[in-house]
Motif scaffolding. Sequence first.
Motif, mmCIF file in Angstrom:
data_model
loop_
_atom_site.group_PDB
_atom_site.id
_atom_site.type_symbol
_atom_site.label_atom_id
_atom_site.label_comp_id
_atom_site.label_asym_id
_atom_site.label_seq_id
_atom_site.Cartn_x
_atom_site.Cartn_y
_atom_site.Cartn_z
ATOM 1 N N THR A 132 0.829 -1.202 0.000
ATOM 2 C CA THR A 132 0.000 0.000 0.000
ATOM 3 C C THR A 132 0.863 1.251 0.000
ATOM 4 O O THR A 132 0.594 2.199 -0.737
ATOM 5 C CB THR A 132 -0.936 0.006 1.226
ATOM 6 O OG1 THR A 132 -1.676 -1.201 1.251
ATOM 7 C CG2 THR A 132 -1.875 1.190 1.179
ATOM 8 N N GLY A 133 1.903 1.250 0.790
ATOM 9 C CA GLY A 133 2.807 2.396 0.836
ATOM 10 C C GLY A 133 3.513 2.625 -0.487
ATOM 11 O O GLY A 133 3.683 3.763 -0.916
ATOM 12 N N ILE A 158 4.072 5.586 -5.693
ATOM 13 C CA ILE A 158 4.025 5.592 -7.162
ATOM 14 C C ILE A 158 3.009 6.620 -7.638
ATOM 15 O O ILE A 158 3.266 7.375 -8.572
ATOM 16 C CB ILE A 158 3.700 4.179 -7.700
ATOM 17 C CG1 ILE A 158 4.899 3.254 -7.487
ATOM 18 C CG2 ILE A 158 3.340 4.232 -9.182
ATOM 19 C CD1 ILE A 158 4.626 1.800 -7.796
ATOM 20 N N CYS A 159 1.853 6.677 -6.969
ATOM 21 C CA CYS A 159 0.838 7.668 -7.339
ATOM 22 C C CYS A 159 1.356 9.086 -7.130
ATOM 23 O O CYS A 159 1.069 9.974 -7.929
ATOM 24 C CB CYS A 159 -0.441 7.453 -6.537
ATOM 25 S SG CYS A 159 -1.359 5.995 -7.032
ATOM 26 N N LEU A 160 2.117 9.312 -6.045
ATOM 27 C CA LEU A 160 2.653 10.641 -5.793
ATOM 28 C C LEU A 160 3.798 10.996 -6.743
ATOM 29 O O LEU A 160 4.237 12.137 -6.771
ATOM 30 C CB LEU A 160 3.120 10.765 -4.343
ATOM 31 C CG LEU A 160 2.010 10.897 -3.313
ATOM 32 C CD1 LEU A 160 2.577 10.885 -1.906
ATOM 33 C CD2 LEU A 160 1.181 12.142 -3.545
ATOM 34 N N VAL A 170 3.608 9.789 -10.225
ATOM 35 C CA VAL A 170 3.035 9.808 -11.568
ATOM 36 C C VAL A 170 1.955 10.880 -11.724
ATOM 37 O O VAL A 170 1.964 11.647 -12.684
ATOM 38 C CB VAL A 170 2.469 8.411 -11.924
ATOM 39 C CG1 VAL A 170 1.751 8.435 -13.254
ATOM 40 C CG2 VAL A 170 3.584 7.383 -11.938
ATOM 41 N N ILE A 171 1.030 10.963 -10.789
ATOM 42 C CA ILE A 171 -0.101 11.878 -10.906
ATOM 43 C C ILE A 171 0.326 13.345 -10.962
ATOM 44 O O ILE A 171 -0.226 14.103 -11.763
ATOM 45 C CB ILE A 171 -1.132 11.615 -9.790
ATOM 46 C CG1 ILE A 171 -1.753 10.236 -10.010
ATOM 47 C CG2 ILE A 171 -2.205 12.682 -9.751
ATOM 48 C CD1 ILE A 171 -2.671 9.779 -8.906
ATOM 49 N N PRO A 172 1.309 13.788 -10.179
ATOM 50 C CA PRO A 172 1.715 15.196 -10.305
ATOM 51 C C PRO A 172 2.242 15.549 -11.699
ATOM 52 O O PRO A 172 2.011 16.656 -12.178
ATOM 53 C CB PRO A 172 2.820 15.364 -9.260
ATOM 54 C CG PRO A 172 2.609 14.272 -8.299
ATOM 55 C CD PRO A 172 1.984 13.148 -9.044
ATOM 56 N N ILE A 173 2.902 14.609 -12.340
ATOM 57 C CA ILE A 173 3.401 14.864 -13.699
ATOM 58 C C ILE A 173 2.240 15.041 -14.662
ATOM 59 O O ILE A 173 2.238 15.957 -15.495
ATOM 60 C CB ILE A 173 4.336 13.721 -14.148
ATOM 61 C CG1 ILE A 173 5.582 13.693 -13.271
ATOM 62 C CG2 ILE A 173 4.709 13.863 -15.617
ATOM 63 C CD1 ILE A 173 6.447 12.469 -13.448
ATOM 64 N N ILE A 174 1.229 14.186 -14.542
ATOM 65 C CA ILE A 174 0.052 14.289 -15.412
ATOM 66 C C ILE A 174 -0.675 15.616 -15.157
ATOM 67 O O ILE A 174 -1.062 16.308 -16.104
ATOM 68 C CB ILE A 174 -0.886 13.085 -15.170
ATOM 69 C CG1 ILE A 174 -0.201 11.794 -15.632
ATOM 70 C CG2 ILE A 174 -2.214 13.278 -15.897
ATOM 71 C CD1 ILE A 174 -0.918 10.529 -15.217
ATOM 72 N N LEU A 175 -0.858 15.986 -13.897
ATOM 73 C CA LEU A 175 -1.521 17.254 -13.572
ATOM 74 C C LEU A 175 -0.703 18.449 -14.059
ATOM 75 O O LEU A 175 -1.259 19.417 -14.579
ATOM 76 C CB LEU A 175 -1.754 17.368 -12.067
ATOM 77 C CG LEU A 175 -2.808 16.457 -11.460
ATOM 78 C CD1 LEU A 175 -2.823 16.603 -9.945
ATOM 79 C CD2 LEU A 175 -4.162 16.752 -12.038
ATOM 80 N N PHE A 176 0.619 18.381 -13.889
ATOM 81 C CA PHE A 176 1.487 19.473 -14.317
ATOM 82 C C PHE A 176 1.386 19.673 -15.829
ATOM 83 O O PHE A 176 1.172 20.799 -16.305
ATOM 84 C CB PHE A 176 2.933 19.176 -13.907
ATOM 85 C CG PHE A 176 3.908 20.239 -14.304
ATOM 86 C CD1 PHE A 176 4.007 21.404 -13.569
ATOM 87 C CD2 PHE A 176 4.715 20.076 -15.410
ATOM 88 C CE1 PHE A 176 4.908 22.393 -13.928
ATOM 89 C CE2 PHE A 176 5.620 21.052 -15.772
ATOM 90 C CZ PHE A 176 5.715 22.211 -15.035
ATOM 91 N N LEU A 177 1.527 18.589 -16.590
ATOM 92 C CA LEU A 177 1.438 18.704 -18.050
ATOM 93 C C LEU A 177 0.041 19.141 -18.495
ATOM 94 O O LEU A 177 -0.098 19.959 -19.407
ATOM 95 C CB LEU A 177 1.818 17.374 -18.705
ATOM 96 C CG LEU A 177 3.281 16.965 -18.554
ATOM 97 C CD1 LEU A 177 3.504 15.577 -19.129
ATOM 98 C CD2 LEU A 177 4.192 17.979 -19.215
ATOM 99 N N PRO A 212 6.082 14.241 -0.704
ATOM 100 C CA PRO A 212 7.037 13.225 -0.209
ATOM 101 C C PRO A 212 8.288 13.804 0.459
ATOM 102 O O PRO A 212 9.038 13.066 1.086
ATOM 103 C CB PRO A 212 7.435 12.453 -1.467
ATOM 104 C CG PRO A 212 6.436 12.784 -2.496
ATOM 105 C CD PRO A 212 5.896 14.122 -2.143
ATOM 106 N N LEU A 213 8.530 15.099 0.333
ATOM 107 C CA LEU A 213 9.725 15.696 0.945
ATOM 108 C C LEU A 213 9.590 15.689 2.466
ATOM 109 O O LEU A 213 8.523 15.936 3.004
ATOM 110 C CB LEU A 213 9.915 17.129 0.434
ATOM 111 C CG LEU A 213 10.117 17.270 -1.071
ATOM 112 C CD1 LEU A 213 10.195 18.752 -1.444
ATOM 113 C CD2 LEU A 213 11.359 16.546 -1.517
ATOM 114 N N PRO A 214 10.673 15.424 3.172
ATOM 115 C CA PRO A 214 10.590 15.360 4.636
ATOM 116 C C PRO A 214 10.481 16.751 5.261
ATOM 117 O O PRO A 214 10.998 17.734 4.740
ATOM 118 C CB PRO A 214 11.922 14.698 5.027
ATOM 119 C CG PRO A 214 12.852 15.018 3.906
ATOM 120 C CD PRO A 214 11.999 15.086 2.668
ATOM 121 N N GLY A 215 9.770 16.818 6.369
ATOM 122 C CA GLY A 215 9.693 18.059 7.144
ATOM 123 C C GLY A 215 8.693 19.062 6.618
ATOM 124 O O GLY A 215 7.629 18.717 6.099
#
Length: 99
Positions: A5-6, A11-13, A15-22, A64-67
Amino acid sequence: MEGTTGSIVMICLQVIPIILFLGSIFAFFYVVNVGPRELPRKHPLNRKMALPVFMTSIGMFMIPLPGTPGYIGIALCLIGIVWYAVYFRQARLEYPVMS
């Protein structure tokens, strides 16, 4: 099970940002539609709706970046979703749902 699950979430975090960005970049130049399907691609509201999608994609890159950047990413995503909902409501008032 937790490891699978993790990894799916990570993987979603990625792939999906790239699709939204484009998608937001293409929508800004009137190539694709990011609003309701009844909204014309060349409508100025489509360009306005690209900005919250862009903000959400940037926020998803930061999650996903820490802090602190991860928390800022979550805040950007939430602001982008609410901002998109406001524009979506405007689009629905102008172009109601067609069956």
